[in-house]
Scaffold this motif. Structure first.
Motif, mmCIF file in Angstrom:
data_model
loop_
_atom_site.group_PDB
_atom_site.id
_atom_site.type_symbol
_atom_site.label_atom_id
_atom_site.label_comp_id
_atom_site.label_asym_id
_atom_site.label_seq_id
_atom_site.Cartn_x
_atom_site.Cartn_y
_atom_site.Cartn_z
ATOM 1 N N TYR A 143 0.833 -1.202 0.000
ATOM 2 C CA TYR A 143 0.000 0.000 0.000
ATOM 3 C C TYR A 143 0.868 1.252 0.000
ATOM 4 O O TYR A 143 2.065 1.214 0.320
ATOM 5 N N VAL A 144 0.244 2.363 -0.364
ATOM 6 C CA VAL A 144 0.907 3.673 -0.323
ATOM 7 C C VAL A 144 0.062 4.605 0.526
ATOM 8 O O VAL A 144 -1.169 4.487 0.579
ATOM 9 N N LEU A 145 0.748 5.540 1.210
ATOM 10 C CA LEU A 145 0.075 6.508 2.067
ATOM 11 C C LEU A 145 0.143 7.891 1.435
ATOM 12 O O LEU A 145 1.087 8.217 0.705
ATOM 13 N N GLU A 146 -0.868 8.685 1.744
ATOM 14 C CA GLU A 146 -0.891 10.057 1.248
ATOM 15 C C GLU A 146 0.036 10.940 2.091
ATOM 16 O O GLU A 146 0.765 11.776 1.573
ATOM 17 N N ARG A 147 -0.008 10.724 3.404
ATOM 18 C CA ARG A 147 0.775 11.543 4.315
ATOM 19 C C ARG A 147 1.469 10.650 5.339
ATOM 20 O O ARG A 147 0.921 9.647 5.756
ATOM 21 N N GLY A 148 2.636 11.082 5.744
ATOM 22 C CA GLY A 148 3.316 10.390 6.815
ATOM 23 C C GLY A 148 3.753 8.986 6.415
ATOM 24 O O GLY A 148 3.665 8.564 5.255
ATOM 25 N N THR A 149 4.218 8.260 7.405
ATOM 26 C CA THR A 149 4.712 6.895 7.179
ATOM 27 C C THR A 149 4.108 5.887 8.145
ATOM 28 O O THR A 149 4.461 4.709 8.101
ATOM 29 N N GLN A 150 3.196 6.310 8.997
ATOM 30 C CA GLN A 150 2.642 5.441 10.023
ATOM 31 C C GLN A 150 1.256 4.939 9.623
ATOM 32 O O GLN A 150 0.406 5.730 9.202
ATOM 33 N N ALA A 151 1.070 3.638 9.749
ATOM 34 C CA ALA A 151 -0.238 3.032 9.477
ATOM 35 C C ALA A 151 -0.368 1.774 10.322
ATOM 36 O O ALA A 151 0.626 1.138 10.680
ATOM 37 N N ARG A 152 -1.585 1.425 10.638
ATOM 38 C CA ARG A 152 -1.838 0.188 11.383
ATOM 39 C C ARG A 152 -2.231 -0.905 10.401
ATOM 40 O O ARG A 152 -3.151 -0.740 9.603
ATOM 41 N N LEU A 153 -1.519 -2.034 10.485
ATOM 42 C CA LEU A 153 -1.750 -3.152 9.575
ATOM 43 C C LEU A 153 -2.312 -4.335 10.342
ATOM 44 O O LEU A 153 -1.792 -4.698 11.407
ATOM 45 N N GLU A 154 -3.352 -4.952 9.804
ATOM 46 C CA GLU A 154 -3.936 -6.156 10.406
ATOM 47 C C GLU A 154 -4.266 -7.160 9.303
ATOM 48 O O GLU A 154 -4.690 -6.774 8.200
ATOM 49 N N TRP A 155 -4.049 -8.430 9.605
ATOM 50 C CA TRP A 155 -4.472 -9.519 8.726
ATOM 51 C C TRP A 155 -5.508 -10.359 9.471
ATOM 52 O O TRP A 155 -5.298 -10.718 10.641
ATOM 53 N N LYS A 156 -6.601 -10.692 8.774
ATOM 54 C CA LYS A 156 -7.655 -11.487 9.386
ATOM 55 C C LYS A 156 -7.976 -12.693 8.502
ATOM 56 O O LYS A 156 -7.868 -12.628 7.276
ATOM 57 N N ARG A 157 -8.371 -13.774 9.151
ATOM 58 C CA ARG A 157 -8.828 -14.983 8.464
ATOM 59 C C ARG A 157 -10.337 -15.078 8.619
ATOM 60 O O ARG A 157 -10.860 -14.981 9.741
ATOM 61 N N ILE A 158 -11.041 -15.293 7.498
ATOM 62 C CA ILE A 158 -12.506 -15.329 7.508
ATOM 63 C C ILE A 158 -12.956 -16.663 6.936
ATOM 64 O O ILE A 158 -12.689 -16.987 5.778
ATOM 65 N N ALA A 159 -13.643 -17.439 7.771
ATOM 66 C CA ALA A 159 -14.185 -18.734 7.340
ATOM 67 C C ALA A 159 -15.653 -18.776 7.752
ATOM 68 O O ALA A 159 -15.967 -18.961 8.925
ATOM 69 N N GLY A 160 -16.524 -18.569 6.776
ATOM 70 C CA GLY A 160 -17.948 -18.473 7.113
ATOM 71 C C GLY A 160 -18.201 -17.221 7.935
ATOM 72 O O GLY A 160 -17.821 -16.108 7.559
ATOM 73 N N GLU A 161 -18.788 -17.391 9.104
ATOM 74 C CA GLU A 161 -19.053 -16.265 9.992
ATOM 75 C C GLU A 161 -17.951 -16.088 11.043
ATOM 76 O O GLU A 161 -18.019 -15.169 11.857
ATOM 77 N N HIS A 162 -16.952 -16.953 11.006
ATOM 78 C CA HIS A 162 -15.879 -16.894 12.006
ATOM 79 C C HIS A 162 -14.721 -16.044 11.489
ATOM 80 O O HIS A 162 -14.178 -16.300 10.416
ATOM 81 N N ILE A 163 -14.331 -15.033 12.268
ATOM 82 C CA ILE A 163 -13.234 -14.140 11.915
ATOM 83 C C ILE A 163 -12.178 -14.207 13.022
ATOM 84 O O ILE A 163 -12.502 -14.074 14.203
ATOM 85 N N SER A 164 -10.923 -14.422 12.631
ATOM 86 C CA SER A 164 -9.837 -14.479 13.602
ATOM 87 C C SER A 164 -8.630 -13.720 13.055
ATOM 88 O O SER A 164 -8.513 -13.492 11.847
ATOM 89 N N PHE A 165 -7.726 -13.315 13.944
ATOM 90 C CA PHE A 165 -6.535 -12.569 13.540
ATOM 91 C C PHE A 165 -5.403 -13.515 13.141
ATOM 92 O O PHE A 165 -5.229 -14.589 13.723
ATOM 93 N N VAL A 166 -4.644 -13.076 12.136
ATOM 94 C CA VAL A 166 -3.388 -13.725 11.776
ATOM 95 C C VAL A 166 -2.222 -12.807 12.170
ATOM 96 O O VAL A 166 -1.208 -13.254 12.698
#
Length: 258
Positions: free
Chosen positions: A46-69
């Motif tokens: 990804y690219v940002l418009e301003r600054g260099t700080q961003a929060r990154l999250e990855w999630k796994r979605i299986a049906g209605e179940h969502i969990s973090f990777v």
């Protein structure tokens, strides 16, 4: 009115300037397919418009179940032994069929005009089908409805099925076409069912099935013989109630003397 018009024009100009501004993901969102036990790379650049700080999250979605990777700038414990961050992308090692799911990369940049962006990937772990089980009745009466079932649960993506009678492949026939062509069966390749409605004596024979997907083809299931028996006139007559012929007088078989 002039100041108001000028203000509205300035808003429109700002919208044109910043319409595409903000955090933007530049990776492709194509699905990812890998063989079981190989590695899978899920790209998220990804690219940002301003600054260099961003929060990154990855999630796994299986049906209605969502969990973090990936969360809180680290891979969650469940994946630490076989997941690696490659920049903002994630690489999963030794994937199994249980890893088949949708994975979503989410980026939040609070300093940007558009502060949030996301991209999703469908990870499909490819597994060849196992030898299916086939359920074939050993016998049935002609005129009845009979369904044969072929099934296996290992293949990914899900298998489709082919039925054979006396070593000859049975072609797809829809319910409408079966009536038009006087064919007594319908075949559902996705469900693995072979349905005779009605079943006929000519349907007697040896049956087996195979499963296949884009990875490969299974061994055939065990051969099963199905015998279709004709309904006899004697058995049909036994189901009817005997009644005296119409108009026939009842006759005494004994005389009584008082």
């Amino acid at each position: 009115m002039a100041p108001l018009v000028a203000f509205l024009l300035s808003l429109n100009l700002l919208e044109l300037i910043h319409g595409a501004s903000g955090v933007t993901i530049i990776s492709s969102d194509k699905d990812v397919e890998v063989n079981e036990f190989d590695k899978a790379t899920l790209p998220c650049e990804y690219v940002l418009e301003r600054g260099t700080q961003a929060r990154l999250e990855w999630k796994r979605i299986a049906g209605e179940h969502i969990s973090f990777v990936y969360f809180g700038e680290q891979i969650v414990e469940k994946y630490r032994e076989r997941a690696t961050m490659l920049g903002h992308s994630i690489e999963l090692q030794r994937v199994t069929r249980a890893d088949t799911a949708t994975y979503r990369c989410e980026v939040t940049a609070k300093q940007d005009v558009k502060i949030f962006a996301e991209i999703s990937f469908k990870l499909v772990v490819l597994v060849p089908p196992a030898t299916p089980t086939c359920k074939v009745p050993s016998s049935a009466m002609s005129g009845s409805t009979v369904e044969l079932v072929c099934k296996e649960s290992e293949g990914s993506p899900p298998s489709v099925y082919t039925w054979y009678k006396d070593n000859v492949v049975l072609m797809d026939v829809s319910a409408k076409a079966s009536t038009a062509n006087n064919v007594s069966y319908t075949l559902n390749r996705s469900a693995g069912t072979l349905r005779f409605n009605p079943v006929r004596k000519s349907n007697s024979g040896t049956y087996y099935c195979e499963a296949h997907n884009k990875v490969g083809r299974s061994e055939r299931c065990s051969l099963k013989f199905m015998q279709i028996k004709s309904r006899s006139a004697k058995s049909n007559a036994a189901t009817r109630t005997n009644t005296p012929p119409a108009g026939e007088d009842f006759k005494h078989t004994k005389s009584f003397v008082i």
